[in-house]
Write an enzyme that holds these catalytic residues in place. Structure first.
Site, PDB file in Angstrom:
ATOM      1  N   TYR A   1      -0.511   7.220   3.002  1.00 60.71           N
ATOM      2  CA  TYR A   1       0.385   8.007   3.850  1.00 60.71           C
ATOM      3  C   TYR A   1       1.359   7.102   4.608  1.00 60.71           C
ATOM      4  O   TYR A   1       2.567   7.339   4.628  1.00 60.71           O
ATOM      5  CB  TYR A   1      -0.417   8.839   4.842  1.00 60.71           C
ATOM      6  CG  TYR A   1      -1.197   9.965   4.206  1.00 60.71           C
ATOM      7  CD1 TYR A   1      -0.555  11.107   3.744  1.00 60.71           C
ATOM      8  CD2 TYR A   1      -2.582   9.903   4.078  1.00 60.71           C
ATOM      9  CE1 TYR A   1      -1.259  12.148   3.153  1.00 60.71           C
ATOM     10  CE2 TYR A   1      -3.300  10.932   3.493  1.00 60.71           C
ATOM     11  CZ  TYR A   1      -2.638  12.058   3.037  1.00 60.71           C
ATOM     12  OH  TYR A   1      -3.339  13.074   2.454  1.00 60.71           O
TER      13      TYR A   1
ATOM     14  N   LYS B   1      -3.573  25.209   7.411  1.00 65.65           N
ATOM     15  CA  LYS B   1      -3.896  23.952   6.731  1.00 65.65           C
ATOM     16  C   LYS B   1      -2.949  23.726   5.568  1.00 65.65           C
ATOM     17  O   LYS B   1      -2.453  22.607   5.336  1.00 65.65           O
ATOM     18  CB  LYS B   1      -5.344  24.002   6.244  1.00 65.65           C
ATOM     19  CG  LYS B   1      -5.778  22.836   5.375  1.00 65.65           C
ATOM     20  CD  LYS B   1      -5.927  21.562   6.157  1.00 65.65           C
ATOM     21  CE  LYS B   1      -6.591  20.473   5.305  1.00 65.65           C
ATOM     22  NZ  LYS B   1      -6.642  19.181   6.012  1.00 65.65           N
TER      23      LYS B   1
ATOM     24  N   LYS C   1      -1.592  -0.846  -5.957  1.00 70.56           N
ATOM     25  CA  LYS C   1      -2.498  -1.096  -7.086  1.00 70.56           C
ATOM     26  C   LYS C   1      -2.250  -0.121  -8.229  1.00 70.56           C
ATOM     27  O   LYS C   1      -2.290  -0.490  -9.405  1.00 70.56           O
ATOM     28  CB  LYS C   1      -3.939  -1.002  -6.605  1.00 70.56           C
ATOM     29  CG  LYS C   1      -4.980  -1.222  -7.679  1.00 70.56           C
ATOM     30  CD  LYS C   1      -6.377  -1.125  -7.093  1.00 70.56           C
ATOM     31  CE  LYS C   1      -7.442  -1.348  -8.160  1.00 70.56           C
ATOM     32  NZ  LYS C   1      -8.821  -1.250  -7.580  1.00 70.56           N
TER      33      LYS C   1
ATOM     34  N   GLU D   1     -15.549  19.133   5.291  1.00 74.58           N
ATOM     35  CA  GLU D   1     -14.576  19.696   4.343  1.00 74.58           C
ATOM     36  C   GLU D   1     -15.127  19.673   2.917  1.00 74.58           C
ATOM     37  O   GLU D   1     -14.894  20.605   2.140  1.00 74.58           O
ATOM     38  CB  GLU D   1     -13.253  18.932   4.436  1.00 74.58           C
ATOM     39  CG  GLU D   1     -12.494  19.206   5.723  1.00 74.58           C
ATOM     40  CD  GLU D   1     -11.050  18.773   5.666  1.00 74.58           C
ATOM     41  OE1 GLU D   1     -10.173  19.540   6.110  1.00 74.58           O
ATOM     42  OE2 GLU D   1     -10.781  17.657   5.169  1.00 74.58           O
TER      43      GLU D   1
ATOM     44  N   GLY E   1       0.817  -1.212   0.000  1.00 73.74           N
ATOM     45  CA  GLY E   1       0.000   0.000   0.000  1.00 73.74           C
ATOM     46  C   GLY E   1       0.846   1.255   0.000  1.00 73.74           C
ATOM     47  O   GLY E   1       1.851   1.347   0.717  1.00 73.74           O
TER      48      GLY E   1
ATOM     49  N   VAL F   1      -3.055  -6.586  -4.136  1.00 70.54           N
ATOM     50  CA  VAL F   1      -2.867  -7.608  -3.107  1.00 70.54           C
ATOM     51  C   VAL F   1      -4.147  -8.428  -2.976  1.00 70.54           C
ATOM     52  O   VAL F   1      -5.245  -7.881  -2.867  1.00 70.54           O
ATOM     53  CB  VAL F   1      -2.504  -6.964  -1.755  1.00 70.54           C
ATOM     54  CG1 VAL F   1      -2.376  -8.038  -0.680  1.00 70.54           C
ATOM     55  CG2 VAL F   1      -1.212  -6.165  -1.882  1.00 70.54           C
TER      56      VAL F   1
ATOM     57  N   GLN G   1      -1.935  12.257  10.115  1.00 69.62           N
ATOM     58  CA  GLN G   1      -0.853  12.689  10.999  1.00 69.62           C
ATOM     59  C   GLN G   1      -0.297  11.522  11.805  1.00 69.62           C
ATOM     60  O   GLN G   1       0.930  11.355  11.930  1.00 69.62           O
ATOM     61  CB  GLN G   1      -1.374  13.785  11.935  1.00 69.62           C
ATOM     62  CG  GLN G   1      -0.335  14.345  12.871  1.00 69.62           C
ATOM     63  CD  GLN G   1      -0.892  15.428  13.797  1.00 69.62           C
ATOM     64  OE1 GLN G   1      -0.253  15.802  14.776  1.00 69.62           O
ATOM     65  NE2 GLN G   1      -2.077  15.932  13.508  1.00 69.62           N
TER      66      GLN G   1
END
Length: 405
Positions: A13, A379, A38, A170, A10, A81, A320
């Site tokens: 992040y 941000k 992928k 958001e 993968g 996977v 984070q």
């Protein structure tokens, strides 16, 4: 003696940061590093709501993996996977298999519809670059065809958003920026557009400070968003949604041209399907972020659940935390290969900011509450800091946001 094989599954992040940090912590002689993903690109999950609303192009959210990782040190395999064979230290891929000595599972999330009827077929979910692109194109099509299609209805201009958590709010912030542009482009009266958010909780942004969450709600309401709190989507249909207020037996039907579900995600199914013991689909990792069943396997991001010391509730699955956990995994991999003791993961919160469009946001940074333009600028600083950690100044200059201010 052959070098140990480290395989990362993968490129979200957690996976990307683990890969990049491993090349810093280890020498080429220490281990053979392989990253499996992928797609041939990594994307900013926390930017997908912008691409979905159309306030940024979807290509801005993604970057080619080969342009970020050190290809001389990392073998990149583009494949899907299928399963993990812990007993034989193998990973089954769609087009083959790969052996490992140490495995880092960073397979991310899947949309969770909680069994709500029709959501899978009649609603969109913001879960990838491609789904974000489809949402943007669908909304633009509804606006583009409103004045030209004789069968168009006013409800085609209604957008229902399921959920008022971070992703939902958001996305709403981006929508209220984008809708005026679409109305101008396609000569549509803005008063005909309706944006409705349906949230089961009695308030928006549950994890946030109430004062900041109320600021966000009032700002969005001032831009025309209708909030239906204490209300649940019971069914999504081709015509819209059926909702039910808490403690009420009556169903209300909201006709809509677009329904976007942001109400929840779940861990990728592969760890559980491969026999790992999980907590709601996630591997409940040890203090050094390994599987309690197999000390050759680490987990990070949405497939991992991390409990603070002596705490009853786990850390939230944020970018984070995934980034910090990835740094810890890279350090611990070095310790393991050198026969040293591993380090327990210690989360150091830097704060959380929620965008409300291009120039508005709310957040808490180092215990300091922020709203409006200062929060929006912060941000962008946070987003650019990740790019700096990942690919240095060149990546910030290419993809960063502060240079757009």
């Amino acid at each position: 003696m052959s070098k140990p094989k480290i395989v990362i599954l993968g490129a979200g992040y957690g996976g990307m940061m683990t890969t990049v940090r491993l090349t810093k912590e280890l020498s080429a002689e220490d281990a053979e590093i392989t990253l499996v993903n992928k797609h041939n690109y990594h994307y900013q999950t926390t930017w997908l709501h912008e691409a979905a609303a159309g306030t940024i192009h979807h290509d801005r959210t993604r970057m080619l993996i080969k342009n970020v990782i050190n290809t001389k040190r990392v073998n990149f395999v583009q494949d899907s996977v299928q399963s993990i064979d812990r007993e034989n230290h193998k990973v089954a891929l769609k087009n083959g298999e790969i052996d490992y000595d140490y495995l880092v599972i960073a397979l991310g999330f899947e949309s969770n519809t909680f069994g709500i009827k029709g959501l899978d077929t009649n609603a969109f979910a913001i879960r990838s670059v491609n789904t974000a692109r489809k949402i943007r194109e669908h909304i633009e099509y509804k606006f583009a065809s409103y004045n030209s299609d004789p069968d168009a209805k006013d409800s085609d201009l209604t957008i229902v958003v399921g959920g008022a958590g971070l992703s939902g709010v958001e996305f709403l912030g981006e929508l209220v920026d984008r809708i005026p542009e679409l109305c101008k482009e396609y000569d549509i009266d803005p008063n005909k557009v309706r944006i409705v958010d349906v949230e089961g909780m009695p308030f928006v942004l549950p994890p946030f400070d109430r004062e900041l969450a109320n600021y966000a709600q009032k700002y969005l309401e001032g831009k025309g968003v209708e909030f239906k709190l204490n209300t649940f989507i019971k069914e999504a249909t081709p015509e819209g949604v059926k909702v039910q207020k808490k403690d009420s037996e009556e169903l209300e039907e909201i006709q809509a041209g677009t329904v976007v579900w942001t109400g929840g995600v779940k861990a990728n199914h592969i760890p559980a399907d491969s026999g790992f013991e999980t907590n709601r689909g996630k591997i409940q990792v040890t203090a050094d972020l390994r599987s309690p069943e197999d000390d050759h396997v680490f987990a990070v991001g949405d497939v991992a659940v991390i409990f603070p010391p002596n705490a009853e509730r786990p850390y939230p699955p944020t970018a984070q935390i995934a980034i910090q956990a990835a740094e810890n995994i890279a350090k611990n991999m070095k310790h393991i290969l050198k026969g040293e003791a591993t380090e327990s993961f210690v989360y150091k919160p830097k704060g959380t900011v929620a965008s409300l469009g291009e120039k508005e946001a709310i957040g808490v940074v180092f215990d300091h509450k922020m709203t409006g333009k200062p929060a929006a600028a912060m941000k962008k600083v946070i987003d650019d800091r990740y790019l700096l950690m990942l690919g240095g100044v060149p990546l910030v200059l290419k993809k960063g946001k502060l240079n757009l201010l």
